[in-house]
Design a protein around this motif. Structure first.
Motif, mmCIF file in Angstrom:
data_model
loop_
_atom_site.group_PDB
_atom_site.id
_atom_site.type_symbol
_atom_site.label_atom_id
_atom_site.label_comp_id
_atom_site.label_asym_id
_atom_site.label_seq_id
_atom_site.Cartn_x
_atom_site.Cartn_y
_atom_site.Cartn_z
ATOM 1 N N GLU A 1 54.780 -29.189 29.988
ATOM 2 C CA GLU A 1 54.796 -28.249 31.607
ATOM 3 C C GLU A 1 55.323 -27.212 31.182
ATOM 4 O OE1 GLU A 1 52.039 -30.668 34.802
ATOM 5 O OE2 GLU A 1 54.185 -31.377 34.479
ATOM 6 N N HIS A 2 56.462 -27.208 31.021
ATOM 7 C CA HIS A 2 57.671 -26.358 31.167
ATOM 8 C C HIS A 2 57.023 -25.183 30.333
ATOM 9 C CE1 HIS A 2 60.440 -29.331 32.997
ATOM 10 N NE2 HIS A 2 60.945 -27.965 33.682
ATOM 11 N N PHE A 3 55.911 -25.171 29.277
ATOM 12 C CA PHE A 3 55.376 -24.206 28.637
ATOM 13 C C PHE A 3 54.402 -23.872 28.605
ATOM 14 C CE2 PHE A 3 59.431 -26.740 26.882
ATOM 15 C CZ PHE A 3 60.487 -26.449 26.046
ATOM 16 N N GLY A 4 53.357 -24.191 29.367
ATOM 17 C CA GLY A 4 52.081 -24.116 29.540
ATOM 18 C C GLY A 4 51.265 -25.317 30.486
ATOM 19 N N PRO A 5 49.581 -24.026 30.258
ATOM 20 C CA PRO A 5 48.459 -25.718 31.230
ATOM 21 C C PRO A 5 48.844 -26.721 29.953
ATOM 22 C CG PRO A 5 47.609 -23.905 30.572
ATOM 23 C CD PRO A 5 49.152 -22.808 30.169
ATOM 24 N N MET A 6 48.713 -27.467 30.426
ATOM 25 C CA MET A 6 48.136 -29.282 29.468
ATOM 26 C C MET A 6 46.714 -29.602 29.539
ATOM 27 S SD MET A 6 51.806 -29.992 28.938
ATOM 28 C CE MET A 6 50.952 -31.317 28.020
ATOM 29 N N GLU A 7 46.766 -29.991 28.161
ATOM 30 C CA GLU A 7 44.747 -29.850 27.744
ATOM 31 C C GLU A 7 45.353 -31.549 27.621
ATOM 32 O OE1 GLU A 7 44.579 -28.034 23.898
ATOM 33 O OE2 GLU A 7 43.873 -30.064 23.031
ATOM 34 N N LEU A 8 44.125 -32.137 27.977
ATOM 35 C CA LEU A 8 44.156 -33.693 28.132
ATOM 36 C C LEU A 8 43.317 -33.988 26.172
ATOM 37 C CD1 LEU A 8 42.498 -34.415 31.754
ATOM 38 C CD2 LEU A 8 45.136 -34.562 30.513
ATOM 39 N N ALA A 9 43.254 -35.573 26.343
ATOM 40 C CA ALA A 9 43.249 -36.508 25.073
ATOM 41 C C ALA A 9 41.203 -36.138 24.763
ATOM 42 C CB ALA A 9 43.540 -36.844 25.115
ATOM 43 N N VAL B 1 38.972 -22.711 24.517
ATOM 44 C CA VAL B 1 40.279 -22.378 24.087
ATOM 45 C C VAL B 1 41.445 -23.256 23.130
ATOM 46 C CG1 VAL B 1 42.419 -21.895 25.746
ATOM 47 C CG2 VAL B 1 40.164 -21.318 25.749
ATOM 48 N N PRO B 2 41.870 -22.202 22.935
ATOM 49 C CA PRO B 2 42.269 -24.587 21.638
ATOM 50 C C PRO B 2 43.921 -24.144 21.757
ATOM 51 C CG PRO B 2 42.589 -21.977 20.143
ATOM 52 C CD PRO B 2 41.983 -21.786 21.704
ATOM 53 N N ALA B 3 44.472 -25.083 21.541
ATOM 54 C CA ALA B 3 45.739 -25.511 21.830
ATOM 55 C C ALA B 3 47.066 -24.527 21.069
ATOM 56 C CB ALA B 3 46.067 -26.723 21.136
ATOM 57 N N ARG B 4 48.016 -24.161 22.214
ATOM 58 C CA ARG B 4 49.314 -23.154 22.295
ATOM 59 C C ARG B 4 49.969 -24.137 21.231
ATOM 60 N NH1 ARG B 4 51.802 -20.670 27.229
ATOM 61 N NH2 ARG B 4 49.307 -19.427 26.778
ATOM 62 N N TYR B 5 50.750 -25.145 21.961
ATOM 63 C CA TYR B 5 51.719 -25.368 21.092
ATOM 64 C C TYR B 5 50.960 -27.510 21.359
ATOM 65 C CZ TYR B 5 54.486 -21.876 23.184
ATOM 66 O OH TYR B 5 54.958 -20.555 23.230
ATOM 67 N N SER B 6 52.435 -28.071 19.919
ATOM 68 C CA SER B 6 51.910 -29.736 20.027
ATOM 69 C C SER B 6 53.316 -30.314 20.067
ATOM 70 C CB SER B 6 50.856 -29.661 19.537
ATOM 71 O OG SER B 6 49.414 -29.328 19.068
ATOM 72 N N LEU B 7 53.157 -31.028 21.091
ATOM 73 C CA LEU B 7 54.267 -31.397 20.883
ATOM 74 C C LEU B 7 54.609 -33.551 20.249
ATOM 75 C CD1 LEU B 7 54.183 -30.119 24.143
ATOM 76 C CD2 LEU B 7 56.911 -30.043 23.708
ATOM 77 N N LEU B 8 54.978 -33.604 19.438
ATOM 78 C CA LEU B 8 55.032 -35.048 18.761
ATOM 79 C C LEU B 8 56.035 -35.683 19.036
ATOM 80 C CD1 LEU B 8 51.991 -37.020 17.935
ATOM 81 C CD2 LEU B 8 53.077 -35.591 15.305
ATOM 82 N N SER B 9 55.791 -37.079 19.220
ATOM 83 C CA SER B 9 57.238 -37.989 19.605
ATOM 84 C C SER B 9 56.775 -39.065 18.414
ATOM 85 C CB SER B 9 57.373 -38.246 21.423
ATOM 86 O OG SER B 9 58.133 -39.303 21.105
ATOM 87 N N MET C 1 57.698 -30.125 17.766
ATOM 88 C CA MET C 1 57.368 -29.080 18.800
ATOM 89 C C MET C 1 56.982 -27.921 18.261
ATOM 90 S SD MET C 1 58.515 -27.012 21.924
ATOM 91 C CE MET C 1 57.508 -25.408 23.253
ATOM 92 N N TRP C 2 55.226 -27.830 17.739
ATOM 93 C CA TRP C 2 55.090 -26.365 16.878
ATOM 94 C C TRP C 2 53.867 -25.548 17.751
ATOM 95 C CZ3 TRP C 2 52.980 -31.532 16.120
ATOM 96 C CH2 TRP C 2 52.296 -31.826 16.369
ATOM 97 N N ASP C 3 53.788 -24.049 17.511
ATOM 98 C CA ASP C 3 52.730 -23.345 18.075
ATOM 99 C C ASP C 3 51.222 -23.101 17.025
ATOM 100 O OD1 ASP C 3 51.528 -21.598 18.614
ATOM 101 O OD2 ASP C 3 53.207 -19.561 18.976
ATOM 102 N N THR D 1 49.542 -32.128 24.709
ATOM 103 C CA THR D 1 49.568 -30.550 23.815
ATOM 104 C C THR D 1 49.079 -29.110 25.042
ATOM 105 O OG1 THR D 1 47.923 -32.192 22.869
ATOM 106 C CG2 THR D 1 47.859 -29.670 22.687
ATOM 107 N N VAL D 2 50.023 -28.536 24.808
ATOM 108 C CA VAL D 2 50.248 -27.753 26.060
ATOM 109 C C VAL D 2 48.544 -26.546 25.586
ATOM 110 C CG1 VAL D 2 51.024 -25.169 26.378
ATOM 111 C CG2 VAL D 2 52.431 -27.477 25.941
ATOM 112 N N SER D 3 47.870 -25.962 26.164
ATOM 113 C CA SER D 3 46.509 -25.294 26.164
ATOM 114 C C SER D 3 47.001 -23.669 26.184
ATOM 115 C CB SER D 3 45.488 -25.714 26.623
ATOM 116 O OG SER D 3 44.797 -24.651 26.744
#
Ligand code: OGA
Ligand code: MN
Length: 294
Positions: free
Chosen positions: A63-71, A125-133, A258-260, A283-285
């Protein structure tokens, strides 16, 4: 400990970095957020090792990196979901934690992740960042590969660059899955996933660099005959995923990558489906459609 971002290897000197000196579970300061933001503006992919986190901690970090996307890009019905809507379930497990059967619809849909793509390119509006754990990793296989779409753009000849610059593509999950012969969508999903337009060439708002916005979700180019469009996109994808543009991530449990999505494509690699593989994605939108990014 001080934060550092170290490029992984000379070939990928501005594409992939490992970030050290941060404990995501503890939450991050605004100075650390800024450091990571600067790093991801330069590198398309950041690797954080040994981040033992739960979904809430992963979401809070993201959430620090922008608006969050839901699944909302999943085919699994609400009642069958294993994880909350805040997290994309990138696993081969059902809601009770059992392995999905070979012919399970969710598993077959999930195989689409093995096609080179950019996350949520099928959304307006596509994804900006994805963070995969990575929570559980099979003994062999199941790597994730990333391709640098800025380097792929830079390597095109001028004539092709000129042609690409004006093109708008149509993206839909129906296209990517149809290419695998998966057509098991509900009426509602067919309605929800009608194609959306995205530019083929976009400019990164921070670095100003151009990149190819390719994705397996592309099924057409505006104004072009479909077979010609698909062949053109296939050719570009082949170009963009040559080894010199690709980084292969071999997962260890508790890696967070984390990728852009605005400057990369990625894909999962095959693994033994009788072994559990469990990754959680937040996912950050982005804030605008790529149509506004040149
Ligand atoms: C994703 C994805 C690839 C993988 O999480 O968006 O495409 O290797 N994952 O699981
Ligand atoms: Mn993906």
């Amino acid at each position: 400990m001080k934060l550092a971002a170290t490029a992984l290897g000379p070939e990928q000197s501005d594409f992939v970095a490992e970030v050290t000196g941060v404990d995501i579970a503890k939450g991050i300061s605004s100075a650390n957020t800024e450091f990571i933001q600067t790093a991801i503006d330069r590198f398309g992919v950041l690797v954080f090792r040994n981040q033992i986190i739960n979904d809430e901690q992963q979401f809070a970090f993201s959430e620090h990196f922008g608006p969050m996307e839901l699944a909302t890009g999943d085919v699994t019905a609400h009642s069958d979901r294993r994880l909350s809507m805040k997290v994309n379930d990138i696993s081969n497990l059902d809601k009770d934690g059992n392995l999905l059967r070979r012919d399970d619809r969710a598993r077959l849909f999930g195989l689409g992740n093995m096609l080179w793509h950019s996350d949520s390119s099928f959304k307006q509006v596509p994804a900006r960042y994805s963070l995969l754990s990575a929570r559980v990793i099979p003994k062999r296989g199941g790597d994730t590969q990333f391709a640098d779409m800025r380097a792929a753009w830079d390597a095109l000849d001028d004539e092709l660059k000129e042609e690409c610059k004006n093109l708008v593509c149509l993206h839909s999950q129906l296209f990517s899955r149809a290419s695998l012969g998966f057509e098991d969508f509900t009426e509602e999903q067919i309605k929800q996933w009608q194609p959306v337009e995205q530019r083929l060439v976009r400019k990164h708002p921070q670095s100003g660099r151009l990149s190819l916005f390719l994705s397996a979700h592309i099924g057409a180019i505006s104004g072009w005959p479909v077979p010609e469009a698909r062949m053109y996109i296939r050719d570009l994808t082949e170009h963009a995923t040559q080894p010199q543009f690709v980084y292969t991530h071999q997962w260890r449990p508790w890696d967070l990558v984390m990728w852009d999505n605005r400057m990369t494509m990625h894909r999962a690699r095959r693994y033994d489906h009788t072994q559990p593989r469990d990754l959680h994605r937040t996912t950050v939108s982005d804030e605008v459609s790529s149509l506004e990014q040149l």
